[in-house]
Scaffold this motif. Structure first.
Motif, PDB file in Angstrom:
ATOM      1  N   PRO A   8       0.986  -1.681   0.082  1.00  0.00           N
ATOM      2  CA  PRO A   8       0.330   0.046   0.108  1.00  0.00           C
ATOM      3  C   PRO A   8       0.762   1.032   0.171  1.00  0.00           C
ATOM      4  O   PRO A   8       2.624   1.479   1.317  1.00  0.00           O
ATOM      5  N   CYS A   9       0.761   2.055  -0.813  1.00  0.00           N
ATOM      6  CA  CYS A   9       1.434   3.154  -0.879  1.00  0.00           C
ATOM      7  C   CYS A   9       0.663   4.675  -0.651  1.00  0.00           C
ATOM      8  O   CYS A   9      -0.490   4.924  -1.588  1.00  0.00           O
ATOM      9  N   GLU A  12       4.082   8.189  -1.353  1.00  0.00           N
ATOM     10  CA  GLU A  12       5.061   7.391  -1.141  1.00  0.00           C
ATOM     11  C   GLU A  12       6.798   8.286  -2.139  1.00  0.00           C
ATOM     12  O   GLU A  12       7.273   6.890  -2.133  1.00  0.00           O
ATOM     13  N   ASP A  41      -2.832   4.880  -3.160  1.00  0.00           N
ATOM     14  CA  ASP A  41      -3.921   4.712  -2.498  1.00  0.00           C
ATOM     15  C   ASP A  41      -4.221   6.606  -2.518  1.00  0.00           C
ATOM     16  O   ASP A  41      -4.030   6.813  -1.324  1.00  0.00           O
ATOM     17  N   ASN A  70      -8.319   8.881  -1.723  1.00  0.00           N
ATOM     18  CA  ASN A  70      -7.110   8.110  -0.467  1.00  0.00           C
ATOM     19  C   ASN A  70      -8.479   7.273  -0.258  1.00  0.00           C
ATOM     20  O   ASN A  70      -9.506   8.381   0.656  1.00  0.00           O
ATOM     21  N   ASP A  93       4.928  -2.531   3.757  1.00  0.00           N
ATOM     22  CA  ASP A  93       5.297  -1.439   3.581  1.00  0.00           C
ATOM     23  C   ASP A  93       6.106  -0.620   2.814  1.00  0.00           C
ATOM     24  O   ASP A  93       6.696  -1.615   2.274  1.00  0.00           O
ATOM     25  N   ALA A  94       5.260   0.646   2.189  1.00  0.00           N
ATOM     26  CA  ALA A  94       6.746   0.595   0.912  1.00  0.00           C
ATOM     27  C   ALA A  94       7.453   1.989   1.529  1.00  0.00           C
ATOM     28  O   ALA A  94       8.843   2.244   1.053  1.00  0.00           O
ATOM     29  N   GLN A  97      10.954   0.364   5.687  1.00  0.00           N
ATOM     30  CA  GLN A  97      10.575   0.516   7.838  1.00  0.00           C
ATOM     31  C   GLN A  97      10.280  -1.262   8.009  1.00  0.00           C
ATOM     32  O   GLN A  97      11.437  -1.589   8.365  1.00  0.00           O
ATOM     33  N   THR A 205       5.337   9.228   8.912  1.00  0.00           N
ATOM     34  CA  THR A 205       4.086   8.355   9.014  1.00  0.00           C
ATOM     35  C   THR A 205       2.736   9.192   8.990  1.00  0.00           C
ATOM     36  O   THR A 205       2.789  10.305   9.203  1.00  0.00           O
ATOM     37  N   TRP A 207       0.041   8.254  10.553  1.00  0.00           N
ATOM     38  CA  TRP A 207      -0.587   7.760  11.953  1.00  0.00           C
ATOM     39  C   TRP A 207      -0.746   9.035  12.328  1.00  0.00           C
ATOM     40  O   TRP A 207       0.937   9.004  13.346  1.00  0.00           O
TER      41      TRP A 207
HETATM   42  N1  UDP Z   1      -0.509   3.985   3.478  1.00  0.00           N
HETATM   43  C1  UDP Z   1      -2.016   3.926   2.537  1.00  0.00           C
HETATM   44  N2  UDP Z   1      -3.132   4.569   3.209  1.00  0.00           N
HETATM   45  C2  UDP Z   1      -3.384   5.531   3.872  1.00  0.00           C
HETATM   46  C3  UDP Z   1      -1.838   5.861   4.974  1.00  0.00           C
HETATM   47  C4  UDP Z   1      -1.171   4.835   4.695  1.00  0.00           C
HETATM   48  O1  UDP Z   1      -1.929   3.354   1.949  1.00  0.00           O
HETATM   49  O2  UDP Z   1      -4.007   6.180   4.469  1.00  0.00           O
HETATM   50  C5  UDP Z   1       0.441   3.064   3.593  1.00  0.00           C
HETATM   51  C6  UDP Z   1       1.837   3.927   3.639  1.00  0.00           C
HETATM   52  O3  UDP Z   1       2.027   4.534   2.103  1.00  0.00           O
HETATM   53  C7  UDP Z   1       2.658   2.814   4.082  1.00  0.00           C
HETATM   54  C8  UDP Z   1       1.862   2.335   4.916  1.00  0.00           C
HETATM   55  O4  UDP Z   1       0.687   2.197   5.011  1.00  0.00           O
HETATM   56  O5  UDP Z   1       3.214   1.757   3.083  1.00  0.00           O
HETATM   57  C9  UDP Z   1       2.215   2.455   6.278  1.00  0.00           C
HETATM   58  O6  UDP Z   1       1.793   3.768   7.078  1.00  0.00           O
HETATM   59  P1  UDP Z   1       3.048   4.550   7.734  1.00  0.00           P
HETATM   60  O7  UDP Z   1       3.955   4.216   7.184  1.00  0.00           O
HETATM   61  O8  UDP Z   1       2.743   5.636   7.431  1.00  0.00           O
HETATM   62  O9  UDP Z   1       2.400   3.553   8.693  1.00  0.00           O
HETATM   63  P2  UDP Z   1       3.899   3.893  10.369  1.00  0.00           P
HETATM   64  O10 UDP Z   1       4.970   2.702   9.269  1.00  0.00           O
HETATM   65  O11 UDP Z   1       3.851   4.323  10.690  1.00  0.00           O
HETATM   66  O12 UDP Z   1       2.703   2.845  11.182  1.00  0.00           O
END
Ligand code: UDP
Ligand code: MG
Length: 317
Positions: A8-9, A12, A41, A70, A93-94, A97, A205, A207
């Protein structure tokens, strides 16, 4: 096709190319075919252009699902699962991490252990602040008490699983999707491996604290009806207190002739009961709202277009 990565991106742009390079690097020597299913997304930056370039290069099997806006990570995961063709499917994740090399290890575990259908990575050490860690730990404690299914603290969406698990997940038609719960609910033997979360390669992030709170509430409401029973318990408790108080007042008045000052007692009781009733109404509202949204039967996402590189290519070759 042996392995599909669902990515999911959302905004990014700067991570797409490094992620792609890392993934191709991790799998090109493995001797099996893999595909990358990117879900854009509704990004507002150049993510889509970057993904389009990857598709046009035709070096690796790449699919891009482009949403009309989104819809959130959960919707992106759902769409990715629907398009993935691999025998094994990984969610990642993209932002790098979560390292693609770990997906290769997960796939190897599935190869070796037929009894496991899913491999989930959990964070051994949380990198976030103490406050956030405390909230997350307590969320897991509470949700585990409330639900019949088990939620593992620290377990992420970072997982690799067999097709049968993906089919089961896709068979759940709910529009308010909470992956952690859905994966627990469908069951299947899960192998847990520890991993360390890397720093985000670029960007930030998505979130915020409140987004996480909303997500946590959604998880609880989706997988437990316990909050609905709170009203019954509280009602019973408050009624018992009221009866006890009533008896005390009557005895005080009749036996000891003590005058009871009524005003403060009434204010306190009105506020207390009013507050409790509003809270319970709010909880009922959460469930009704979800039933209402589900009743509309709206699709989980809207696809604007789909791009694919040529099929049948050996990954990274
Ligand atoms: N993501 C997404 N839609 C959203 C929010 C996040 O597709 O509305 C994707 C984001 O691109 C990433 C993954 O979900 O690849 C995790 O998001 P993020 O890194 O922001 O979260 P964290 O790793 O901080 O929990
Ligand atoms: Mg991240």
């Amino acid at each position: 096709m042996k392995l599909s990565l669902v990515i999911p991106c959302y905004n990014e742009e700067l991570n797409i190319r490094p992620f792609y390079d890392a993934a191709v690097n991790a799998f090109s020597g493995m001797g099996y075919r893999f595909e990358l299913v990117f879900v854009n997304d509704g990004s507002k930056d150049g993510t889509y252009q970057e993904l389009k370039k990857l598709c046009e290069e035709k070096k690796t099997a790449v699919t891009v699902l482009n949403f009309s806006r989104n819809f959130g990570k959960e919707a992106a995961i759902y769409a990715g699962l629907q398009s993935a063709r691999g025998e094994y499917i990984a969610l990642i994740d993209a932002d790098l991490q979560q390292r693609p090399e770990i997906v290769a290890q997960m796939a190897a575990i599935l190869d070796e252990h037929e009894e496991y259908d899913c491999v989930t990575a959990y964070q051994e050490y949380r990198k976030e602040g103490r406050m956030m860690g405390w909230f997350k730990d307590n969320f897991y404690k509470i949700i585990n008490k409330m639900c019949d299914i088990e939620f593992v603290s620290g377990a992420s969406d970072f997982r690799t699983f067999r097709r049968c698990v993906a089919d089961a997940v896709l068979s759940l038609p709910e529009c308010d999707r909470f992956s952690k719960g859905i994966f627990s609910w469908v069951g299947f033997e899960t192998f847990y491996i520890p991993y360390t979360v890397e720093e985000r390669y670029a960007g930030e992030t998505k979130w915020s604290f409140w987004k996480l709170v909303k997500y946590a509430v959604s998880g609880m409401v989706s997988f437990s009806t316990f909050p609905l029973k709170i009203a019954t318990f509280m009602g019973g408790f408050v009624s018992a207190l009221a009866i006890f108080y009533m008896i005390t007042v009557v005895i005080q008045k009749l036996v000891f002739s003590i005058d009871i000052p009524g005003y403060p007692t009434i204010i306190v009781l009105i506020l207390l009961l009013g507050g409790l009733q509003l809270m319970i109404l709010g909880i009922l509202g959460e469930y009704i709202a979800r039933g209402y949204m589900q009743g509309k039967k709206r699709p989980v996402y809207v696809l604007k277009n789909k791009l694919t590189s040529d099929d049948g290519m050996d990954g990274g070759q």
